[in-house]
Design a protein around this motif. Sequence first.
Motif, PDB file in Angstrom:
ATOM      1  N   ALA A   1       0.844  -1.188   0.000  1.00  0.00           N
ATOM      2  CA  ALA A   1       0.000   0.000   0.000  1.00  0.00           C
ATOM      3  C   ALA A   1       0.885   1.247   0.000  1.00  0.00           C
ATOM      4  N   GLU A   2       0.264   2.406   0.046  1.00  0.00           N
ATOM      5  CA  GLU A   2       1.007   3.655   0.177  1.00  0.00           C
ATOM      6  C   GLU A   2       1.682   3.705   1.548  1.00  0.00           C
ATOM      7  N   PRO A   3       2.801   4.405   1.681  1.00  0.00           N
ATOM      8  CA  PRO A   3       3.447   5.169   0.618  1.00  0.00           C
ATOM      9  C   PRO A   3       4.287   4.304  -0.306  1.00  0.00           C
ATOM     10  N   GLY A   4       4.383   4.756  -1.537  1.00  0.00           N
ATOM     11  CA  GLY A   4       5.295   4.163  -2.498  1.00  0.00           C
ATOM     12  C   GLY A   4       6.390   5.158  -2.798  1.00  0.00           C
ATOM     13  N   PRO A   5       7.344   4.781  -3.628  1.00  0.00           N
ATOM     14  CA  PRO A   5       8.453   5.684  -3.938  1.00  0.00           C
ATOM     15  C   PRO A   5       8.010   6.943  -4.665  1.00  0.00           C
ATOM     16  N   SER A   6       8.707   8.030  -4.352  1.00  0.00           N
ATOM     17  CA  SER A   6       8.472   9.287  -5.054  1.00  0.00           C
ATOM     18  C   SER A   6       9.042   9.188  -6.463  1.00  0.00           C
ATOM     19  N   GLU A   7       8.806  10.211  -7.262  1.00  0.00           N
ATOM     20  CA  GLU A   7       9.337  10.219  -8.627  1.00  0.00           C
ATOM     21  C   GLU A   7      10.865  10.159  -8.612  1.00  0.00           C
ATOM     22  N   ILE A   8      11.478  10.895  -7.681  1.00  0.00           N
ATOM     23  CA  ILE A   8      12.946  10.873  -7.579  1.00  0.00           C
ATOM     24  C   ILE A   8      13.430   9.496  -7.156  1.00  0.00           C
ATOM     25  N   GLU A   9      12.762   8.893  -6.173  1.00  0.00           N
ATOM     26  CA  GLU A   9      13.151   7.557  -5.717  1.00  0.00           C
ATOM     27  C   GLU A   9      12.941   6.523  -6.812  1.00  0.00           C
ATOM     28  N   LEU A  10      11.871   6.671  -7.574  1.00  0.00           N
ATOM     29  CA  LEU A  10      11.617   5.734  -8.669  1.00  0.00           C
ATOM     30  C   LEU A  10      12.727   5.807  -9.709  1.00  0.00           C
ATOM     31  N   ARG A  11      13.215   7.000  -9.993  1.00  0.00           N
ATOM     32  CA  ARG A  11      14.335   7.135 -10.919  1.00  0.00           C
ATOM     33  C   ARG A  11      15.590   6.455 -10.365  1.00  0.00           C
ATOM     34  N   GLN A  12      15.794   6.546  -9.058  1.00  0.00           N
ATOM     35  CA  GLN A  12      16.926   5.856  -8.440  1.00  0.00           C
ATOM     36  C   GLN A  12      16.789   4.348  -8.592  1.00  0.00           C
ATOM     37  N   ILE A  13      15.591   3.840  -8.368  1.00  0.00           N
ATOM     38  CA  ILE A  13      15.339   2.403  -8.478  1.00  0.00           C
ATOM     39  C   ILE A  13      15.601   1.924  -9.906  1.00  0.00           C
ATOM     40  N   LEU A  14      15.094   2.678 -10.877  1.00  0.00           N
ATOM     41  CA  LEU A  14      15.298   2.306 -12.276  1.00  0.00           C
ATOM     42  C   LEU A  14      16.767   2.420 -12.671  1.00  0.00           C
ATOM     43  N   SER A  15      17.450   3.432 -12.149  1.00  0.00           N
ATOM     44  CA  SER A  15      18.871   3.585 -12.443  1.00  0.00           C
ATOM     45  C   SER A  15      19.668   2.415 -11.891  1.00  0.00           C
ATOM     46  N   ALA A  16      19.307   1.961 -10.683  1.00  0.00           N
ATOM     47  CA  ALA A  16      19.981   0.803 -10.101  1.00  0.00           C
ATOM     48  C   ALA A  16      19.754  -0.437 -10.959  1.00  0.00           C
ATOM     49  N   ALA A  17      18.543  -0.571 -11.500  1.00  0.00           N
ATOM     50  CA  ALA A  17      18.236  -1.734 -12.338  1.00  0.00           C
ATOM     51  C   ALA A  17      19.026  -1.727 -13.633  1.00  0.00           C
ATOM     52  N   SER A  18      19.440  -0.553 -14.075  1.00  0.00           N
ATOM     53  CA  SER A  18      20.186  -0.465 -15.333  1.00  0.00           C
ATOM     54  C   SER A  18      21.687  -0.720 -15.144  1.00  0.00           C
ATOM     55  N   ARG A  19      22.114  -0.963 -13.902  1.00  0.00           N
ATOM     56  CA  ARG A  19      23.540  -1.153 -13.632  1.00  0.00           C
ATOM     57  C   ARG A  19      23.897  -2.629 -13.439  1.00  0.00           C
TER      58      ARG A  19
ATOM     59  N   ARG B   1      -4.305  -3.615 -10.058  1.00  0.00           N
ATOM     60  CA  ARG B   1      -4.634  -2.546  -9.117  1.00  0.00           C
ATOM     61  C   ARG B   1      -3.794  -2.550  -7.852  1.00  0.00           C
ATOM     62  N   GLN B   2      -2.995  -3.579  -7.636  1.00  0.00           N
ATOM     63  CA  GLN B   2      -2.277  -3.670  -6.366  1.00  0.00           C
ATOM     64  C   GLN B   2      -0.961  -2.898  -6.402  1.00  0.00           C
ATOM     65  N   ALA B   3      -0.568  -2.395  -5.231  1.00  0.00           N
ATOM     66  CA  ALA B   3       0.714  -1.709  -5.002  1.00  0.00           C
ATOM     67  C   ALA B   3       0.732  -0.307  -5.621  1.00  0.00           C
ATOM     68  N   PRO B   4       1.412   0.629  -4.982  1.00  0.00           N
ATOM     69  CA  PRO B   4       1.514   1.979  -5.527  1.00  0.00           C
ATOM     70  C   PRO B   4       2.269   2.062  -6.855  1.00  0.00           C
ATOM     71  N   VAL B   5       3.254   1.175  -7.047  1.00  0.00           N
ATOM     72  CA  VAL B   5       4.068   1.213  -8.262  1.00  0.00           C
ATOM     73  C   VAL B   5       4.145  -0.179  -8.872  1.00  0.00           C
ATOM     74  N   ILE B   6       3.945  -0.270 -10.175  1.00  0.00           N
ATOM     75  CA  ILE B   6       4.185  -1.504 -10.921  1.00  0.00           C
ATOM     76  C   ILE B   6       5.191  -1.182 -12.025  1.00  0.00           C
ATOM     77  N   ILE B   7       6.218  -2.017 -12.120  1.00  0.00           N
ATOM     78  CA  ILE B   7       7.191  -1.898 -13.211  1.00  0.00           C
ATOM     79  C   ILE B   7       7.196  -3.213 -13.976  1.00  0.00           C
ATOM     80  N   ALA B   8       6.803  -3.166 -15.231  1.00  0.00           N
ATOM     81  CA  ALA B   8       6.910  -4.344 -16.090  1.00  0.00           C
ATOM     82  C   ALA B   8       8.309  -4.348 -16.701  1.00  0.00           C
ATOM     83  N   VAL B   9       8.931  -5.514 -16.718  1.00  0.00           N
ATOM     84  CA  VAL B   9      10.279  -5.632 -17.267  1.00  0.00           C
ATOM     85  C   VAL B   9      10.220  -6.484 -18.528  1.00  0.00           C
ATOM     86  N   LEU B  10      10.657  -5.910 -19.637  1.00  0.00           N
ATOM     87  CA  LEU B  10      10.681  -6.621 -20.906  1.00  0.00           C
ATOM     88  C   LEU B  10      12.109  -7.014 -21.247  1.00  0.00           C
ATOM     89  N   SER B  11      12.265  -8.233 -21.719  1.00  0.00           N
ATOM     90  CA  SER B  11      13.554  -8.730 -22.187  1.00  0.00           C
ATOM     91  C   SER B  11      13.616  -8.499 -23.691  1.00  0.00           C
TER      92      SER B  11
END
Length: 197
Positions: free
Chosen positions: A26-44, A95-105
């Motif tokens: 549930a809320e809270p979920g990551p902010s826009e800045i935190e989401l960018r950090q999460i995505l940046s970590a995934a790209s490393r 509908r679940q969770a504040p943030v969903i990220i789909a990952v495509l290969s």
Amino acid sequence: MTTLNDRTSAMSLLLSRRSAKARDLAEPGPSEIELRQILSAASRVPDHGKLSPWRFVVIGKENREAFAAGLVAALRAEKPDASEIEIEGALQFARQAPVIIAVLSRITKGIKIPEWEQELSAGAACQNLLMAAHALGYHANWLTGWATYSPAVIELLGGAPGDRSAGFVFIGTSTRPAEERPRPELEAISTIWSPRT
């Protein structure tokens, strides 16, 4: 007793990481800045050939109902006799969770980098999404299910021809305390190599 998702050090987090159930996020979920950090970590993650063989599709809260409708349409197209329970499951999934990220290969074929290595990189990206979310104090869950293997859902996500889904990462704050699950003994899963005599 192990403290789960212990963030006192990088190693303590690695040794205590525990997913939360997506339905409990549930809320809270990551902010826009935190989401960018999460995505940046995934790209490393390790990426032989510097191919970036993954794409991240963030499904924002403002588009959840459209995504839910798309999942239901895909389910009904692939399984016309889908039950109400299955349809409700697809709606809940979206509908679940504040943030969903789909990952495509996204594989580059016909090059010296084996396709299997490219696919492994997408899996590593999913793991880094989890670890980064936990490092920021959130909880996360990496799920697959029928939507991961549905060509219609991959198209819904904007996938290119040939893309495959590595799954969906749900991020938020768990409404329930984490519970440890059984873990394998190291002796059962690791060996010290020596030459055969």
